[in-house]
Structures are given as C-alpha cells and as structure tokens.
Design an enzyme around this catalytic site. Sequence first.
Site, mmCIF file in Angstrom:
data_model
loop_
_atom_site.group_PDB
_atom_site.id
_atom_site.type_symbol
_atom_site.label_atom_id
_atom_site.label_comp_id
_atom_site.label_asym_id
_atom_site.label_seq_id
_atom_site.Cartn_x
_atom_site.Cartn_y
_atom_site.Cartn_z
ATOM 1 N N THR A 77 -5.502 -6.954 10.640
ATOM 2 C CA THR A 77 -5.781 -5.687 9.943
ATOM 3 C C THR A 77 -5.218 -4.501 10.713
ATOM 4 O O THR A 77 -4.613 -3.597 10.130
ATOM 5 C CB THR A 77 -7.316 -5.529 9.783
ATOM 6 O OG1 THR A 77 -7.839 -6.688 9.135
ATOM 7 C CG2 THR A 77 -7.644 -4.283 8.973
ATOM 8 N N ASN B 263 -2.087 0.267 6.586
ATOM 9 C CA ASN B 263 -1.605 -0.990 7.173
ATOM 10 C C ASN B 263 -0.709 -1.818 6.237
ATOM 11 O O ASN B 263 -0.682 -3.042 6.307
ATOM 12 C CB ASN B 263 -2.767 -1.806 7.736
ATOM 13 C CG ASN B 263 -3.752 -2.236 6.683
ATOM 14 O OD1 ASN B 263 -3.593 -1.907 5.520
ATOM 15 N ND2 ASN B 263 -4.770 -2.969 7.101
ATOM 16 N N GLU C 66 -9.396 -10.567 -7.839
ATOM 17 C CA GLU C 66 -8.471 -9.452 -7.640
ATOM 18 C C GLU C 66 -7.265 -9.570 -8.574
ATOM 19 O O GLU C 66 -6.799 -8.574 -9.132
ATOM 20 C CB GLU C 66 -8.044 -9.396 -6.176
ATOM 21 C CG GLU C 66 -9.188 -8.984 -5.258
ATOM 22 C CD GLU C 66 -8.896 -9.140 -3.764
ATOM 23 O OE1 GLU C 66 -9.809 -8.847 -2.974
ATOM 24 O OE2 GLU C 66 -7.773 -9.557 -3.406
ATOM 25 N N ARG D 173 2.595 -6.568 8.828
ATOM 26 C CA ARG D 173 1.906 -5.386 9.376
ATOM 27 C C ARG D 173 2.516 -4.968 10.710
ATOM 28 O O ARG D 173 2.637 -3.767 10.994
ATOM 29 C CB ARG D 173 0.405 -5.647 9.476
ATOM 30 C CG ARG D 173 -0.289 -5.533 8.100
ATOM 31 C CD ARG D 173 -1.698 -6.052 8.132
ATOM 32 N NE ARG D 173 -2.476 -5.672 6.948
ATOM 33 C CZ ARG D 173 -3.628 -6.229 6.606
ATOM 34 N NH1 ARG D 173 -4.157 -7.194 7.349
ATOM 35 N NH2 ARG D 173 -4.272 -5.836 5.516
ATOM 36 N N TYR E 220 -12.339 -1.930 -4.191
ATOM 37 C CA TYR E 220 -12.870 -2.057 -2.830
ATOM 38 C C TYR E 220 -14.403 -2.003 -2.792
ATOM 39 O O TYR E 220 -14.972 -1.716 -1.742
ATOM 40 C CB TYR E 220 -12.269 -0.986 -1.928
ATOM 41 C CG TYR E 220 -10.859 -1.319 -1.463
ATOM 42 C CD1 TYR E 220 -10.617 -2.384 -0.591
ATOM 43 C CD2 TYR E 220 -9.763 -0.571 -1.877
ATOM 44 C CE1 TYR E 220 -9.337 -2.700 -0.167
ATOM 45 C CE2 TYR E 220 -8.469 -0.877 -1.446
ATOM 46 C CZ TYR E 220 -8.275 -1.946 -0.586
ATOM 47 O OH TYR E 220 -7.011 -2.263 -0.151
ATOM 48 N N HIS F 83 -2.203 -5.351 1.415
ATOM 49 C CA HIS F 83 -3.494 -6.012 1.221
ATOM 50 C C HIS F 83 -3.239 -7.499 1.045
ATOM 51 O O HIS F 83 -2.223 -7.894 0.469
ATOM 52 C CB HIS F 83 -4.183 -5.467 -0.037
ATOM 53 C CG HIS F 83 -5.371 -6.283 -0.467
ATOM 54 N ND1 HIS F 83 -6.607 -6.132 0.107
ATOM 55 C CD2 HIS F 83 -5.495 -7.292 -1.386
ATOM 56 C CE1 HIS F 83 -7.454 -7.002 -0.452
ATOM 57 N NE2 HIS F 83 -6.800 -7.711 -1.356
ATOM 58 N N LYS G 255 0.827 -1.212 0.000
ATOM 59 C CA LYS G 255 0.000 0.000 0.000
ATOM 60 C C LYS G 255 0.866 1.270 0.000
ATOM 61 O O LYS G 255 2.080 1.210 0.275
ATOM 62 C CB LYS G 255 -0.940 -0.043 1.206
ATOM 63 C CG LYS G 255 -1.962 -1.195 1.138
ATOM 64 C CD LYS G 255 -2.972 -1.098 2.273
ATOM 65 C CE LYS G 255 -3.992 -2.213 2.200
ATOM 66 N NZ LYS G 255 -5.055 -2.066 3.241
HETATM 67 P P1 IDP Z 1 -8.041 -6.696 5.586
HETATM 68 O O1 IDP Z 1 -7.213 -5.773 4.714
HETATM 69 O O2 IDP Z 1 -7.244 -7.187 6.775
HETATM 70 O O3 IDP Z 1 -8.674 -7.811 4.814
HETATM 71 P P2 IDP Z 1 -10.665 -5.446 5.641
HETATM 72 O O4 IDP Z 1 -11.630 -5.559 6.756
HETATM 73 O O5 IDP Z 1 -10.935 -6.198 4.377
HETATM 74 O O6 IDP Z 1 -9.210 -5.804 6.210
HETATM 75 O O7 IDP Z 1 -10.543 -3.889 5.312
HETATM 76 C C1 IDP Z 1 -9.927 -3.449 4.114
HETATM 77 C C2 IDP Z 1 -9.003 -2.295 4.438
HETATM 78 O O8 IDP Z 1 -9.771 -1.194 4.894
HETATM 79 C C3 IDP Z 1 -8.011 -2.561 5.573
HETATM 80 O O9 IDP Z 1 -6.852 -3.235 5.146
HETATM 81 C C4 IDP Z 1 -7.708 -1.162 6.040
HETATM 82 O O10 IDP Z 1 -6.772 -0.522 5.167
HETATM 83 C C5 IDP Z 1 -9.059 -0.481 5.891
HETATM 84 N N1 IDP Z 1 -9.811 -0.547 7.154
HETATM 85 C C6 IDP Z 1 -10.403 -1.626 7.703
HETATM 86 N N2 IDP Z 1 -11.031 -1.341 8.851
HETATM 87 C C7 IDP Z 1 -10.830 -0.010 9.027
HETATM 88 C C8 IDP Z 1 -11.240 0.901 10.042
HETATM 89 O O11 IDP Z 1 -11.923 0.554 11.006
HETATM 90 N N3 IDP Z 1 -10.853 2.205 9.884
HETATM 91 C C9 IDP Z 1 -10.109 2.616 8.812
HETATM 92 N N4 IDP Z 1 -9.702 1.779 7.832
HETATM 93 C C10 IDP Z 1 -10.054 0.492 7.940
HETATM 94 MG MG MG Z 2 -10.055 -7.731 3.307
#
Ligand code: IDP
Ligand code: MG
Length: 138
Positions: free
Chosen positions: A92, A113, A127, A103, A50, A116, A10
């Site tokens: 995450t 973070n 994807e 991470r 997304y 992805h 990212k």
């Molecule tokens: P993941 O990347 O671990 O699969 P997801 O729940 O799919 O997590 O969320 C996608 C992306 O959205 C996360 O990697 C992060 O960058 C962002 N994200 C997820 N939850 C939050 C949040 O509560 N606040 C801000 N950004 C978030």
């Molecule tokens: Mg995800």
Amino acid sequence: MSNITFTMIKPDAVANGHTGNVINDFIVGGFKLKAMKYLHLSKEQAEAFYGIHRERPFFNDLVSFMISGPIVAAVLEKENAVADFRTLIGATNPADAAEGTIRAKYAKSIDANAVHGSDSNENAAGEASFFFSSFEMY
Ligand code: IDP
Ligand code: MG
C-alpha cells in the site's frame, strides 16, 4: 468468478500520464482485460465503493483524492488473480513496495498510490459488479 480481480488506476497515475504503462504492466503480468472504462467518480460513488473504510481516519482524504480526477476501472482475469495482482502492485505504501511493482514505479505516497487491487475473491466480485454489468465483461 474466483479468477478475477478488480482494479482502478487512481487519479494520480492517470494525471501523471502513467495509464498506458500501467495497463501494459497488467498485460505483461499475465492478466487479461475482461472490462475497462474511464470515468470520474462522484463523491457518493467513492464513499459507497470505500464503505468498508468508513471508520478509518483517512476515509475523507481517500474519498477526496479518488474524486480529484478521472480514473480507469477494470476487471482482470488470471488464475489466482487476487493474490497475484496484489503481488504485481506491491505494498500500500510505495516506500515499502518491492522493486519493479506498479506502486514502486508509479506511486508517490501511501494515499496517492497509483492503483487499487481487490483484497479477496468476494470483494473482487462485488467491486466488479459495482462498476460493470454482466453485459460489459468479456
Ligand atoms: P490497499 O489499497 O493496499 O488494499 P487499504 O488498506 O485497503 O490498502 O487502503 C485503501 C486505500 O486507502 C489505499 O490504497 C490508500 O490509497 C488509502 N490509505 C490506506 N492507508 C492510508 C493511510 O494511512 N493514510 C492515507 N491513505 C491511506
Ligand atoms: Mg484494500
């Protein structure tokens, strides 16, 4: 295509100079590079990628962040790729990510973070084909 996963390094990790170390962690973690490219997503591309998160409160912030700078997109191959890659990258929220995970090492916050990782075989295939044609995967 059940032994593949899709990843992005990212904008935060790229901007902070972690690209090389993150790619090395993929390889040391047992993943083979099938495809890779360096690009800057458009707003439309980030919103489409997304799309499954469109209704979540952080959607607009996520899209803004993902278009804030260039990324590295890659398809990785390994047995049990999706689950093993989620283990390699960690939770995450980097505050919850296990020690030694990508991470934990390189991410600063739940939004910025570092990487992805696909969450299912079906999404990994979708994807991967969002970013790469079959002629670009080896
Ligand atoms: P993941 O990347 O671990 O699969 P997801 O729940 O799919 O997590 O969320 C996608 C992306 O959205 C996360 O990697 C992060 O960058 C962002 N994200 C997820 N939850 C939050 C949040 O509560 N606040 C801000 N950004 C978030
Ligand atoms: Mg995800």
